[in-house]
Design a protein around this motif. Structure first.
Motif, short mmCIF file in Angstrom:
data_model
loop_
_atom_site.label_atom_id
_atom_site.label_comp_id
_atom_site.label_asym_id
_atom_site.label_seq_id
_atom_site.Cartn_x
_atom_site.Cartn_y
_atom_site.Cartn_z
N LYS A 103 -2.41 20.25 9.79
CA LYS A 103 -2.95 19.05 9.15
C LYS A 103 -2.66 17.80 9.97
O LYS A 103 -1.54 17.32 10.03
N ARG A 104 -3.70 17.27 10.55
CA ARG A 104 -3.57 16.11 11.41
C ARG A 104 -2.89 14.93 10.72
O ARG A 104 -2.16 14.16 11.33
N MET A 105 -3.14 14.79 9.41
CA MET A 105 -2.66 13.58 8.72
C MET A 105 -1.13 13.51 8.56
O MET A 105 -0.61 12.48 8.14
N ILE A 106 -0.44 14.58 8.94
CA ILE A 106 1.02 14.51 8.85
C ILE A 106 1.66 14.01 10.15
O ILE A 106 2.88 14.07 10.32
N LEU A 107 0.82 13.49 11.03
CA LEU A 107 1.38 12.97 12.28
C LEU A 107 2.41 11.87 12.02
O LEU A 107 3.37 11.71 12.78
N ASN A 108 2.23 11.13 10.93
CA ASN A 108 3.19 10.06 10.64
C ASN A 108 4.59 10.62 10.39
O ASN A 108 5.58 10.04 10.82
N ILE A 109 4.65 11.75 9.72
CA ILE A 109 5.97 12.33 9.42
C ILE A 109 6.55 13.00 10.67
O ILE A 109 7.77 13.02 10.86
N VAL A 110 5.67 13.53 11.53
CA VAL A 110 6.15 14.02 12.83
C VAL A 110 6.83 12.86 13.57
O VAL A 110 7.92 13.00 14.14
N MET A 111 6.19 11.70 13.53
CA MET A 111 6.76 10.53 14.21
C MET A 111 8.10 10.12 13.59
O MET A 111 9.02 9.70 14.31
N VAL A 112 8.21 10.23 12.28
CA VAL A 112 9.48 9.88 11.63
C VAL A 112 10.59 10.85 12.08
O VAL A 112 11.70 10.44 12.40
N GLY A 113 10.27 12.14 12.13
CA GLY A 113 11.24 13.12 12.59
C GLY A 113 11.64 12.86 14.04
O GLY A 113 12.83 12.92 14.40
N PHE A 114 10.66 12.54 14.85
CA PHE A 114 10.91 12.23 16.27
C PHE A 114 11.83 11.01 16.38
O PHE A 114 12.80 11.01 17.14
N THR A 115 11.53 10.00 15.57
CA THR A 115 12.33 8.77 15.57
C THR A 115 13.77 9.07 15.14
O THR A 115 14.73 8.52 15.69
N ALA A 116 13.90 9.95 14.15
CA ALA A 116 15.24 10.33 13.68
C ALA A 116 16.07 10.91 14.82
O ALA A 116 17.27 10.66 14.92
#
Lengths: 202, 202
Positions: free
Chosen positions: A128-141
């Motif tokens: 699901k493309r729309m979860i890219l925002n949460i991928v970014m949050v995990g990456f930021t973490a």
């Protein structure tokens, strides 16, 4: 950067990327799970007409008196337009985090550290493309220490509808994992004035 | 209240009611479709741990310098807890808008006007309880003149995923229709100091 010191964050991209949700997750993690305070502010004006979307998050150990971010400590950008607009505002020595396939970095001399993740691609791999925002949050973490990993993870879980919880947690974990790898290959600090170090692939 | 004069709004309820989305819709309507400016701020602190959720929206014809709302012109509440907490902050003569089945109004002497709508019930009739927030936005559009109906309606359409657009527009329209009926039966202004007039049913 010590935990829950005053930290200013801007997250920017375009509409539909979930910029606001990622900002809410960060704010919520600071307050609910780490006992701190946070504000999330979204400004609407002429620029919003073009589809740009940005959010400001301020976290602190005490109530936030001034919720506007002028020179963020951390800038997370998910579109070229957002990079062009907000890149120059990054605090000297600050952390720049970009969506790798959507942002081409040009000279960003004031960034102390630069990290990039192909969040859209990773999200698509999870279905699901729309979860890219949460991928970014995990990456930021993973690449910053603004908040504890578990706080952010729990804030993700409590900010999405139950039916999407598992998927979003997978997105967070994938982003985090990618971030841990990035840390192993990117110098922690110190870029020459005209050099940008970008982590651009596993 | 004239259109796009400085207007401060607080929307409050509990998590899962879509407080933030309703705030985003109002901010977006002001900026994208009426050429104004708006900010939407969410604060996170100890109170968020109890599941309370509130958002502040400031709209104006020029950029918003101070995004915090202390005494809102319009207070929209969707939980008893939110009413108890934020009710006293309403600006004298301000507009109080409540979710009728979730908020029991007790003496609110400073409100200029009070309107209530059974938004949860109307949302359930449309098939999805979670659209009560947009029912409330439609209701607010009818009983106040902060923004044009069409601006708010378009902001709803552009703020929800395409697959939920039709349902949310129905929710907006249902809330608006209910508000128009409320206006016909509720005095526009003037309540005695210790009297509260509540519209509580078609």
């Amino acid at each position: 950067m010590q935990r829950l010191q005053l930290t200013e964050i801007r997250i920017a991209g375009f509409g539909g990327q979930g910029v606001i949700l990622s900002a809410i997750v960060i704010g919520k993690a600071a307050s609910i799970l780490e006992g701190g305070f946070a504000t999330m502010t979204q400004s609407f004006g002429p620029e919003a007409r073009g589809g740009a979307c940005s959010a400001q998050v301020v976290i602190d150990s005490k109530p936030v008196l001034y919720p506007y971010v002028t020179n963020p400590d951390i800038l997370i950008v998910m579109s070229q337009e957002a990079y062009t607009k907000f890149g120059p505002e990054l605090k000297p020595g600050g952390v720049l985090i970009v969506e790798q396939d959507l942002v081409k970095i040009t000279g960003m001399s004031q960034a102390g550290r630069v990290y990039s993740a192909p969040a859209t691609r990773l999200a698509e791999e999870l279905g699901k493309r729309m979860i890219l925002n949460i991928v970014m949050v995990g990456f930021t973490a993973a690449v910053t220490n603004i908040l504890q990993k578990e706080s952010l993870r729990e804030a993700v879980a409590s900010s999405v509808p139950p039916s999407f919880r598992e998927l979003n947690l997978k997105a967070f974990d994938r982003g985090y994992e990618y971030g841990v790898q990035a840390l192993q290959t990117t110098p922690e600090t110190g870029v020459d004035e005209n050099t940008v170090k970008v982590y651009d692939g596993v």
